[in-house]
Design an enzyme around this catalytic site. Structure first.
Site, PDB file in Angstrom:
ATOM      1  N   CYS A  72      46.244  22.365 -34.402  1.00 37.67           N
ATOM      2  CA  CYS A  72      47.446  23.179 -34.145  1.00 37.67           C
ATOM      3  C   CYS A  72      48.418  23.048 -35.315  1.00 37.67           C
ATOM      4  O   CYS A  72      48.203  22.275 -36.235  1.00 37.67           O
ATOM      5  CB  CYS A  72      48.181  22.717 -32.889  1.00 37.67           C
ATOM      6  SG  CYS A  72      47.146  22.566 -31.440  1.00 37.67           S
TER       7      CYS A  72
HETATM    8  N1  GLN Z   1      42.887  18.998 -29.210  1.00 38.57           N
HETATM    9  C1  GLN Z   1      44.030  19.770 -28.802  1.00 38.57           C
HETATM   10  C2  GLN Z   1      43.667  21.036 -28.086  1.00 38.57           C
HETATM   11  O1  GLN Z   1      42.550  21.338 -27.853  1.00 38.57           O
HETATM   12  C3  GLN Z   1      44.924  20.078 -29.982  1.00 38.57           C
HETATM   13  C4  GLN Z   1      44.215  20.928 -30.959  1.00 38.57           C
HETATM   14  C5  GLN Z   1      45.021  21.205 -32.156  1.00 38.57           C
HETATM   15  O2  GLN Z   1      45.629  20.324 -32.774  1.00 38.57           O
HETATM   16  N2  GLN Z   1      44.913  22.403 -32.525  1.00 38.57           N
HETATM   17  O3  GLN Z   1      44.552  21.763 -27.756  1.00 38.57           O
END
Ligand code: GLN
Length: 232
Positions: A2
């Site tokens: 993210c």
């Molecule tokens: N693992 C988390 C999710 O699936 C965060 C993923 C991320 O950092 N994009 O939302």
């Protein structure tokens, strides 16, 4: 995976932080510049802010770029403390609002950029979702944010592949960790921004080194190395 952002300072509009900058979270949702994992962040978004001490959240499991309601209202909502994120779901994680940051315990807002093996975490009954980030958030809330550095170092040691960048705030403190993901800081005259990547080309953006804890309060900014060998 993210991209996330935290703000502590004077009151600003949500759009000034999240939508208006040339490389805002809105742009990062489809064209991030420094993202190492994932191409775009289309699996949802969340903006949390403090309103007279109360954390409030607006989250969605749809792309930020299509949300005309948020775009309409964001210029009219102001806060001195904000945690916001756009999400690229890890493979196998549910795409649902309850898996979307920021998470809250009623006092703190928290976002996780990264991934963690759920087998190394307890399964707190307070977790909003089975998503790794929701379980991690509940674990951090359960131990208390004063223990954030030790909690991250311990989980990082238990899962060597984990990426554990956190942004959390409670209205008077803004905390962030770096653990295998990017984070940049901008000290503005009116406050401090911590963000996965710069939202503009201001020369004052500084990269936060990996495996560090950043704490921002009215007194200033402190940076502390996280020691992977020590638990909480
Ligand atoms: N693992 C988390 C999710 O699936 C965060 C993923 C991320 O950092 N994009 O939302």
């Amino acid at each position: 995976m993210c991209r996330h952002l935290g703000w502590l300072g004077t009151e600003v509009t949500l759009s000034a932080l999240v939508l208006e900058p040339p490389r805002s979270l809105l742009v990062q949702s489809y064209a991030p510049r420094r993202q190492k994992h994932g191409l775009m962040n289309a699996d949802g978004w969340g903006v949390g802010f403090f309103d007279a001490g109360v954390p409030r959240r607006w989250r969605s499991a749809s792309p930020l770029w299509g949300d005309t309601s948020f775009a309409s209202v964001a210029p009219a909502v102001r806060s001195h403390c904000v945690v916001a994120a756009v999400r690229s779901a890890t493979v196998g994680m549910p795409i649902e609002i309850s898996a979307t940051a920021p998470f809250t315990d009623g006092e703190w807002l928290l976002s996780h950029n990264g991934v963690v093996d759920r087998a190394v975490l307890p399964l707190p009954s307070s977790a909003e979702s089975v998503c790794d980030s929701a379980i991690l958030a509940a674990t951090i809330f359960g131990r208390g944010l004063d223990e954030l550095a030790g909690t991250i170092a311990e989980i990082g040691a238990a899962d060597p592949l984990a990426r554990l960048n956190i942004v959390a705030a409670n209205g008077s403190r803004l905390l962030a960790t770096t653990w295998n993901e990017t984070l940049s800081m901008l000290r503005r005259p009116d406050g401090v921004v911590l963000a996965s990547e710069p939202y503009d080309d201001d020369a004052d953006w500084a990269d936060v080194p990996d495996r560090h804890l950043v704490e921002v309060t009215a007194e200033g900014v402190t940076l502390t190395a996280l020691d992977a060998t020590k638990g909480p």
